[in-house]
Design a protein around this motif. Structure first.
Motif, mmCIF file in Angstrom:
data_model
loop_
_atom_site.group_PDB
_atom_site.id
_atom_site.type_symbol
_atom_site.label_atom_id
_atom_site.label_comp_id
_atom_site.label_asym_id
_atom_site.label_seq_id
_atom_site.Cartn_x
_atom_site.Cartn_y
_atom_site.Cartn_z
ATOM 1 N N SER A 132 -0.413 4.106 -2.241
ATOM 2 C CA SER A 132 -1.790 4.583 -2.073
ATOM 3 C C SER A 132 -1.789 6.009 -1.544
ATOM 4 O O SER A 132 -1.158 6.281 -0.524
ATOM 5 C CB SER A 132 -2.560 3.697 -1.095
ATOM 6 O OG SER A 132 -2.662 2.396 -1.592
ATOM 7 N N ALA A 161 -10.769 6.541 -7.601
ATOM 8 C CA ALA A 161 -10.294 5.318 -8.257
ATOM 9 C C ALA A 161 -11.462 4.597 -8.920
ATOM 10 O O ALA A 161 -12.608 4.685 -8.462
ATOM 11 C CB ALA A 161 -9.627 4.411 -7.236
ATOM 12 N N GLY A 189 0.788 -1.226 0.000
ATOM 13 C CA GLY A 189 0.000 0.000 0.000
ATOM 14 C C GLY A 189 0.817 1.270 0.000
ATOM 15 O O GLY A 189 0.259 2.361 0.155
ATOM 16 N N LEU A 233 -1.416 7.007 -8.059
ATOM 17 C CA LEU A 233 -0.326 6.480 -7.240
ATOM 18 C C LEU A 233 0.438 7.655 -6.656
ATOM 19 O O LEU A 233 0.687 8.642 -7.356
ATOM 20 C CB LEU A 233 0.623 5.629 -8.091
ATOM 21 C CG LEU A 233 0.021 4.413 -8.790
ATOM 22 C CD1 LEU A 233 1.077 3.723 -9.650
ATOM 23 C CD2 LEU A 233 -0.567 3.447 -7.774
ATOM 24 N N PRO A 265 -6.516 2.642 2.639
ATOM 25 C CA PRO A 265 -7.619 1.896 2.029
ATOM 26 C C PRO A 265 -8.812 1.786 2.973
ATOM 27 O O PRO A 265 -8.660 1.821 4.190
ATOM 28 C CB PRO A 265 -7.008 0.517 1.746
ATOM 29 C CG PRO A 265 -5.831 0.415 2.644
ATOM 30 C CD PRO A 265 -5.358 1.812 2.916
ATOM 31 N N SER A 282 -12.684 -2.732 0.562
ATOM 32 C CA SER A 282 -11.674 -3.678 0.068
ATOM 33 C C SER A 282 -12.133 -5.117 0.263
ATOM 34 O O SER A 282 -11.994 -5.951 -0.630
ATOM 35 C CB SER A 282 -10.340 -3.457 0.784
ATOM 36 O OG SER A 282 -9.822 -2.193 0.493
ATOM 37 N N GLY A 284 -6.408 4.719 -11.351
ATOM 38 C CA GLY A 284 -6.206 5.266 -10.020
ATOM 39 C C GLY A 284 -4.989 6.165 -9.957
ATOM 40 O O GLY A 284 -4.249 6.309 -10.941
#
Length: 162
Positions: A41, A108, A38, A71, A45, A50, A69
């Motif tokens: 991210s 996302a 992660g 990054l 999250p 998830s 998405g």
């Protein structure tokens, strides 16, 4: 042109990456392997979302996942990507990335091939009942084209990973 490609361990850590992926992420292979799951991210999250997606993915037989998405690189900069993720027989995953010109603060988008195909078919059924050339027909035709591109992108990425 070689697309950025990552090999991801089942625990979410990174096993390997090609030079294009390292350039995109602005890390060395050693730095990439040392990062926790992660690390790219931009936000923590959502465990509930998830888990719901994971259950749906497993019910569908662990199909390829596609999406778009943002990054966040270790240097603090952000990049928007389209991606395709393919499960490997050994429990790892191959992720193929493509940098896109889009807002990095956009939400996302995540989907499986089954989801895309179901939505594509539903849109085609709606289209059959709409007057051709009407604004609604144009909107649904555009929607179908988006589903078609998403569906084919999953398989194009899978073919590129093999």
């Amino acid at each position: 042109m070689t697309l950025p490609t990552l090999t991801i361990n089942a625990d979410g850590t990174m096993a390997d990456a090609n030079a294009a992926a390292l350039d995109l992420l602005r890390v060395t292979l050693a730095e990439l392997r040392a990062l926790p799951p992660g690390a790219f991210s931009p936000e923590p999250p959502d465990p509930v979302a998830s888990e719901a997606f994971r259950k749906q993915w497993e019910r569908q037989g662990n199909p390829d996942i596609g999406g778009e998405g943002t990054l966040q690189r270790p240097d603090g900069s952000s990049v928007r990507v389209k991606f395709g993720i393919t499960p490997l027989e050994d429990g790892r995953f191959v992720a193929i990335l493509e940098e896109i010109d889009a807002e990095t603060d956009a939400p996302a988008i995540l989907y499986t091939a089954g989801q895309v195909l179901a939505e594509w078919r539903a849109a085609e059924r709606r289209l059959a009942a709409i007057v051709e050339g009407s604004p609604e027909w144009t909107a649904v035709t555009t929607e179908i084209e988006v589903f078609r591109r998403r569906y084919h992108a999953l398989f194009d990425r899978r073919a590129g990973a093999t």
